[in-house]
Design a protein around this motif. Structure first.
Motif, PDB file in Angstrom:
ATOM      1  N   ALA A  89       9.675 -12.043  -7.857  1.00 14.00           N
ATOM      2  CA  ALA A  89      10.627 -12.264  -8.949  1.00 14.00           C
ATOM      3  C   ALA A  89       9.989 -12.124 -10.326  1.00 14.00           C
ATOM      4  O   ALA A  89      10.702 -12.074 -11.333  1.00 14.00           O
ATOM      5  CB  ALA A  89      11.259 -13.649  -8.817  1.00 14.00           C
ATOM      6  N   GLU A  90       8.679 -12.029 -10.389  1.00 16.24           N
ATOM      7  CA  GLU A  90       7.993 -11.970 -11.672  1.00 16.24           C
ATOM      8  C   GLU A  90       7.864 -10.544 -12.188  1.00 16.24           C
ATOM      9  O   GLU A  90       7.905  -9.586 -11.422  1.00 16.24           O
ATOM     10  CB  GLU A  90       6.590 -12.585 -11.544  1.00 16.24           C
ATOM     11  N   THR A  91       7.695 -10.405 -13.482  1.00 12.95           N
ATOM     12  CA  THR A  91       7.403  -9.100 -14.085  1.00 12.95           C
ATOM     13  C   THR A  91       5.921  -8.815 -13.899  1.00 12.95           C
ATOM     14  O   THR A  91       5.069  -9.621 -14.289  1.00 12.95           O
ATOM     15  CB  THR A  91       7.760  -9.103 -15.579  1.00 12.95           C
ATOM     16  N   GLN A  92       5.613  -7.675 -13.289  1.00 17.25           N
ATOM     17  CA  GLN A  92       4.239  -7.360 -12.937  1.00 17.25           C
ATOM     18  C   GLN A  92       3.487  -6.708 -14.094  1.00 17.25           C
ATOM     19  O   GLN A  92       4.090  -6.161 -15.030  1.00 17.25           O
ATOM     20  CB  GLN A  92       4.220  -6.431 -11.716  1.00 17.25           C
ATOM     21  N   LYS A  93       2.176  -6.740 -14.013  1.00 12.46           N
ATOM     22  CA  LYS A  93       1.335  -6.056 -14.988  1.00 12.46           C
ATOM     23  C   LYS A  93       1.254  -4.574 -14.623  1.00 12.46           C
ATOM     24  O   LYS A  93       1.950  -4.117 -13.728  1.00 12.46           O
ATOM     25  CB  LYS A  93      -0.044  -6.705 -15.037  1.00 12.46           C
ATOM     26  N   ASP A  94       0.387  -3.834 -15.306  1.00 10.63           N
ATOM     27  CA  ASP A  94       0.356  -2.387 -15.101  1.00 10.63           C
ATOM     28  C   ASP A  94      -0.105  -1.985 -13.708  1.00 10.63           C
ATOM     29  O   ASP A  94       0.229  -0.901 -13.234  1.00 10.63           O
ATOM     30  CB  ASP A  94      -0.550  -1.725 -16.149  1.00 10.63           C
ATOM     31  N   THR A  95      -0.900  -2.850 -13.050  1.00  6.50           N
ATOM     32  CA  THR A  95      -1.331  -2.578 -11.678  1.00  6.50           C
ATOM     33  C   THR A  95      -0.946  -3.759 -10.801  1.00  6.50           C
ATOM     34  O   THR A  95      -1.216  -4.910 -11.147  1.00  6.50           O
ATOM     35  CB  THR A  95      -2.859  -2.356 -11.604  1.00  6.50           C
ATOM     36  N   VAL A  96      -0.316  -3.467  -9.669  1.00  7.14           N
ATOM     37  CA  VAL A  96       0.114  -4.529  -8.762  1.00  7.14           C
ATOM     38  C   VAL A  96      -0.383  -4.202  -7.356  1.00  7.14           C
ATOM     39  O   VAL A  96      -0.392  -3.041  -6.942  1.00  7.14           O
ATOM     40  CB  VAL A  96       1.653  -4.700  -8.771  1.00  7.14           C
ATOM     41  N   TYR A  97      -0.821  -5.235  -6.622  1.00  8.41           N
ATOM     42  CA  TYR A  97      -1.308  -5.084  -5.253  1.00  8.41           C
ATOM     43  C   TYR A  97      -0.270  -5.660  -4.296  1.00  8.41           C
ATOM     44  O   TYR A  97       0.130  -6.820  -4.434  1.00  8.41           O
ATOM     45  CB  TYR A  97      -2.640  -5.809  -5.064  1.00  8.41           C
ATOM     46  N   LEU A  98       0.150  -4.860  -3.329  1.00  9.40           N
ATOM     47  CA  LEU A  98       1.088  -5.304  -2.304  1.00  9.40           C
ATOM     48  C   LEU A  98       0.375  -5.323  -0.960  1.00  9.40           C
ATOM     49  O   LEU A  98      -0.391  -4.412  -0.643  1.00  9.40           O
ATOM     50  CB  LEU A  98       2.293  -4.362  -2.228  1.00  9.40           C
ATOM     51  N   TYR A  99       0.651  -6.347  -0.157  1.00  5.60           N
ATOM     52  CA  TYR A  99       0.017  -6.498   1.150  1.00  5.60           C
ATOM     53  C   TYR A  99       1.069  -6.311   2.236  1.00  5.60           C
ATOM     54  O   TYR A  99       1.919  -7.152   2.440  1.00  5.60           O
ATOM     55  CB  TYR A  99      -0.688  -7.858   1.237  1.00  5.60           C
ATOM     56  N   SER A 100       0.988  -5.175   2.910  1.00  4.20           N
ATOM     57  CA  SER A 100       2.032  -4.773   3.838  1.00  4.20           C
ATOM     58  C   SER A 100       1.969  -5.539   5.148  1.00  4.20           C
ATOM     59  O   SER A 100       0.888  -5.883   5.633  1.00  4.20           O
ATOM     60  CB  SER A 100       1.934  -3.273   4.112  1.00  4.20           C
ATOM     61  N   GLU A 101       3.137  -5.773   5.733  1.00  7.38           N
ATOM     62  CA  GLU A 101       3.213  -6.321   7.087  1.00  7.38           C
ATOM     63  C   GLU A 101       2.592  -5.321   8.059  1.00  7.38           C
ATOM     64  O   GLU A 101       2.496  -4.120   7.782  1.00  7.38           O
ATOM     65  CB  GLU A 101       4.672  -6.567   7.478  1.00  7.38           C
ATOM     66  N   LEU A 102       2.161  -5.818   9.220  1.00  9.35           N
ATOM     67  CA  LEU A 102       1.562  -4.972  10.245  1.00  9.35           C
ATOM     68  C   LEU A 102       2.517  -3.846  10.638  1.00  9.35           C
ATOM     69  O   LEU A 102       3.687  -4.086  10.919  1.00  9.35           O
ATOM     70  CB  LEU A 102       1.209  -5.812  11.466  1.00  9.35           C
ATOM     71  N   GLY A 103       2.026  -2.613  10.635  1.00  6.27           N
ATOM     72  CA  GLY A 103       2.826  -1.462  11.038  1.00  6.27           C
ATOM     73  C   GLY A 103       3.654  -0.848   9.938  1.00  6.27           C
ATOM     74  O   GLY A 103       4.298   0.174  10.141  1.00  6.27           O
ATOM     75  N   GLU A 104       3.642  -1.444   8.738  1.00  2.00           N
ATOM     76  CA  GLU A 104       4.437  -0.918   7.632  1.00  2.00           C
ATOM     77  C   GLU A 104       3.727   0.257   6.952  1.00  2.00           C
ATOM     78  O   GLU A 104       2.502   0.341   6.941  1.00  2.00           O
ATOM     79  CB  GLU A 104       4.698  -2.011   6.596  1.00  2.00           C
ATOM     80  N   THR A 105       4.515   1.177   6.396  1.00  2.00           N
ATOM     81  CA  THR A 105       3.987   2.327   5.688  1.00  2.00           C
ATOM     82  C   THR A 105       4.974   2.756   4.616  1.00  2.00           C
ATOM     83  O   THR A 105       6.179   2.500   4.735  1.00  2.00           O
ATOM     84  CB  THR A 105       3.728   3.505   6.653  1.00  2.00           C
ATOM     85  N   ILE A 106       4.456   3.397   3.580  1.00  2.00           N
ATOM     86  CA  ILE A 106       5.361   3.963   2.576  1.00  2.00           C
ATOM     87  C   ILE A 106       5.710   5.415   2.896  1.00  2.00           C
ATOM     88  O   ILE A 106       6.569   6.007   2.240  1.00  2.00           O
ATOM     89  CB  ILE A 106       4.760   3.889   1.159  1.00  2.00           C
ATOM     90  N   GLU A 107       5.063   5.987   3.906  1.00  2.00           N
ATOM     91  CA  GLU A 107       5.291   7.398   4.225  1.00  2.00           C
ATOM     92  C   GLU A 107       6.756   7.667   4.553  1.00  2.00           C
ATOM     93  O   GLU A 107       7.357   6.997   5.393  1.00  2.00           O
ATOM     94  CB  GLU A 107       4.402   7.827   5.383  1.00  2.00           C
ATOM     95  N   VAL A 237      -0.672  -0.516  -5.572  1.00  2.00           N
ATOM     96  CA  VAL A 237      -1.652  -0.364  -4.490  1.00  2.00           C
ATOM     97  C   VAL A 237      -1.130  -1.103  -3.268  1.00  2.00           C
ATOM     98  O   VAL A 237      -0.835  -2.298  -3.335  1.00  2.00           O
ATOM     99  CB  VAL A 237      -3.022  -0.935  -4.903  1.00  2.00           C
ATOM    100  N   PHE A 238      -1.014  -0.390  -2.163  1.00  4.96           N
ATOM    101  CA  PHE A 238      -0.525  -0.967  -0.911  1.00  4.96           C
ATOM    102  C   PHE A 238      -1.716  -1.175   0.020  1.00  4.96           C
ATOM    103  O   PHE A 238      -2.322  -0.215   0.490  1.00  4.96           O
ATOM    104  CB  PHE A 238       0.490  -0.049  -0.241  1.00  4.96           C
ATOM    105  N   GLU A 239      -2.065  -2.434   0.277  1.00  5.08           N
ATOM    106  CA  GLU A 239      -3.127  -2.768   1.220  1.00  5.08           C
ATOM    107  C   GLU A 239      -2.536  -2.735   2.628  1.00  5.08           C
ATOM    108  O   GLU A 239      -1.547  -3.421   2.910  1.00  5.08           O
ATOM    109  CB  GLU A 239      -3.703  -4.143   0.916  1.00  5.08           C
ATOM    110  N   ILE A 240      -3.146  -1.960   3.513  1.00  4.31           N
ATOM    111  CA  ILE A 240      -2.591  -1.717   4.838  1.00  4.31           C
ATOM    112  C   ILE A 240      -3.407  -2.432   5.911  1.00  4.31           C
ATOM    113  O   ILE A 240      -4.655  -2.356   5.909  1.00  4.31           O
ATOM    114  CB  ILE A 240      -2.552  -0.214   5.148  1.00  4.31           C
ATOM    115  N   ALA A 241      -2.742  -3.110   6.825  1.00  3.33           N
ATOM    116  CA  ALA A 241      -3.426  -3.736   7.958  1.00  3.33           C
ATOM    117  C   ALA A 241      -3.957  -2.641   8.883  1.00  3.33           C
ATOM    118  O   ALA A 241      -3.209  -1.768   9.310  1.00  3.33           O
ATOM    119  CB  ALA A 241      -2.465  -4.655   8.717  1.00  3.33           C
TER     120      ALA A 241
END
Length: 244
Positions: A89-107, A237-241
Motif C-alpha cells: 500500500a505504500e509509495t515505493q522508491k525508485d528501486t523496489v525488491y519483490l520476493y516471489s512465491e515458489l514457482g512464480e515468474t513474470i515471464e 527486482v524480482f527475487e526468485i526462489a
C-alpha cells in the motif's frame, strides 16, 4: 565473505518426481556459516522491501500485484509475491525488491501502467542466473556468487496498450559464465558447508545434478519523461526462489 541462500522446503512427491527421479541417501549437512542466510520459502524475512498479493490460490488467474511509485502505478497480472509487512500500500522508491512465491515468474505476464505524468514510456526486462546445489528439497543458492546477466530487452505491447513480459527457453535460463569447477566446489565448501560439497564431488559443470543453474532474479526497468522534461527511471527486482 558474501552470503548464500539456504532453503529448506517440504515438497510434494509429484514435484520431486518432476525435478529428479533418482533417489539419494540423505546426507548430514553442517550448520551454515555465519556468512550464510537461512531462509524458508514459505516465510522469508528481510530488510529489503517485500510485497505480496493476498488473493487465494483459487483466484490466482485474476491475481494482480500493484506497485505504486510517485509518478506512476504498475500492475502485473498473475503474480503472487510476499507482503509480510504490508508494503504494497505504500509509495515505493525508485528501486523496489519483490520476493516471489515458489514457482512464480513474470515471464509472459501482462503489465498495465496508470498515470498521466510521464511520456515516452519504455519498459525493459532482463534476468540473472545463479548456481543452486540441491538435495531433494533442501538447497543452497549461491545468489551472491557469479551470475549470467542477460541484456536489457525492450518489451512489446498488445492492442490494449499492456506490456508483455519476455519468456525464455530452458537453454537461455541455464546460461552461466565459464568457470573452473574447483572454483565452485571451494565456494560451496566455504559458504554452504562440507556436507554440501560432498554432493558435488563428481560434477564436471555447474549444470550437472545436483548442481543446477536457474533464474535467481528478474528485472524490469521503466523509463519515462515528466512534464518538466526530467527523466525518471524505476527498477523492479524480482527475487526468485531457486532449487528443486
Amino acid at each position: 565473505m558474501q552470503p548464500v541462500r539456504i532453503v529448506f522446503t517440504l515438497w510434494t512427491v509429484a514435484f520431486l518426481w518432476a525435478c529428479h527421479d533418482a533417489t539419494q541417501t540423505e546426507k548430514t549437512k553442517e550448520t551454515p556459516t555465519k556468512d550464510s542466510i537461512y531462509t524458508d520459502t514459505t516465510d522469508i524475512t528481510t530488510d529489503k522491501i517485500s510485497v505480496k498479493n493476498t488473493a487465494s490460490n483459487e483466484g490466482l488467474e485474476d491475481t494482480v500485484t500493484d506497485i505504486k511509485f510517485e509518478d506512476i502505478s504498475i500492475s502485473i497480472n498473475r503474480l503472487v509475491v510476499f507482503d509480510e509487512n504490508s508494503k504494497l500500500a505504500e509509495t515505493q522508491k525508485d528501486t523496489v525488491y519483490l520476493y516471489s512465491e515458489l514457482g512464480e515468474t513474470i515471464e509472459g505476464q501482462l503489465i498495465s501502467i496508470a498515470g498521466s505524468q510521464l511520456s515516452n514510456l519504455t519498459v525493459e526486462q532482463r534476468y540473472e542466473t545463479s548456481v543452486t546445489i540441491m538435495d531433494e528439497g533442501p538447497h543452497c543458492d549461491l545468489v551472491d556468487w557469479k551470475h549470467y546477466e542477460s541484456e536489457w530487452k525492450r518489451l512489446k505491447t498488445n492492442n490494449k496498450g499492456q506490456f508483455i513480459c519476455d519468456s525464455y527457453s530452458e537453454k537461455e535460463l541455464e546460461k552461466f559464465p565459464a568457470i573452473q569447477i574447483n572454483e565452485l566446489k571451494e565456494y560451496v565448501q566455504e559458504h554452504c558447508g562440507k556436507g554440501w560439497l560432498e554432493l558435488i564431488t563428481t560434477i564436471k559443470s555447474p549444470i550437472d545434478y545436483p548442481s543446477g543453474v536457474g533464474v535467481s532474479r528478474y528485472f524490469l526497468r521503466l523509463t519515462g519523461q515528466r512534464k518538466d522534461s526530467k527523466e525518471i527511471v524505476k527498477v523492479i527486482v524480482f527475487e526468485i526462489a531457486m532449487g528443486c
